[in-house]
Design a protein around this motif. Sequence first.
Motif, mmCIF file in Angstrom:
data_model
loop_
_atom_site.group_PDB
_atom_site.id
_atom_site.type_symbol
_atom_site.label_atom_id
_atom_site.label_comp_id
_atom_site.label_asym_id
_atom_site.label_seq_id
_atom_site.Cartn_x
_atom_site.Cartn_y
_atom_site.Cartn_z
ATOM 1 N N GLN A 1 26.019 -12.607 -136.516
ATOM 2 C CA GLN A 1 24.816 -12.853 -136.966
ATOM 3 C C GLN A 1 25.181 -14.446 -137.927
ATOM 4 O O GLN A 1 26.060 -14.066 -138.665
ATOM 5 N N VAL B 1 19.673 -15.453 -137.860
ATOM 6 C CA VAL B 1 18.630 -14.474 -138.350
ATOM 7 C C VAL B 1 18.350 -14.939 -139.758
ATOM 8 O O VAL B 1 19.031 -15.528 -140.430
ATOM 9 N N GLY C 1 23.479 -7.050 -134.190
ATOM 10 C CA GLY C 1 23.312 -8.394 -133.702
ATOM 11 C C GLY C 1 22.702 -8.151 -132.285
ATOM 12 O O GLY C 1 22.361 -7.331 -131.806
#
Length: 160
Positions: A121, A89, A96
Amino acid sequence: MGPEFTVEEQKLLDHAKEAIVRYNKIRHARGGIDTLYAFLVSDSGQIYDGGCFEANHASICGERHAIANMILQESYKAKIKTIVVADPVPEVQPMGTPPCGTCRHLIWTYGTPDTVVILMQYIQGKEDWTFPKLEKFTISDFYPYPYEPKEGLWDNWEPK
């Protein structure tokens, strides 16, 4: 405060973090970018890795890749105890990336209703990767009404 993890889950998370860095360095050296990965521990205690494969007309999710590696090296009777879904990300997201519908079904099929799903993440920095957010669920949280065929349902059926 984040979720609490068992010793086995923490071992899987440590493996996932090390593997993400290793795999992404390989990918970057060949002109690739970060991708979604999945890491699972089976009921035998073995850890299996999977990476998302995105081709022009067909894709294989990281979860399916990891499950296929488990089946390949153990058998169709192997069960998933815990699976980590790790998605890159640009900044921390509210939630997530959960498994897609097909992957949810496969995790259900090759796991149990209590199979743990950890959403991770990760963010690429200038020097390294960070892992700012972890969330813990069971597959039942994502798949509350699974398809489960009923044995014998059609055994005595005849047209009326």
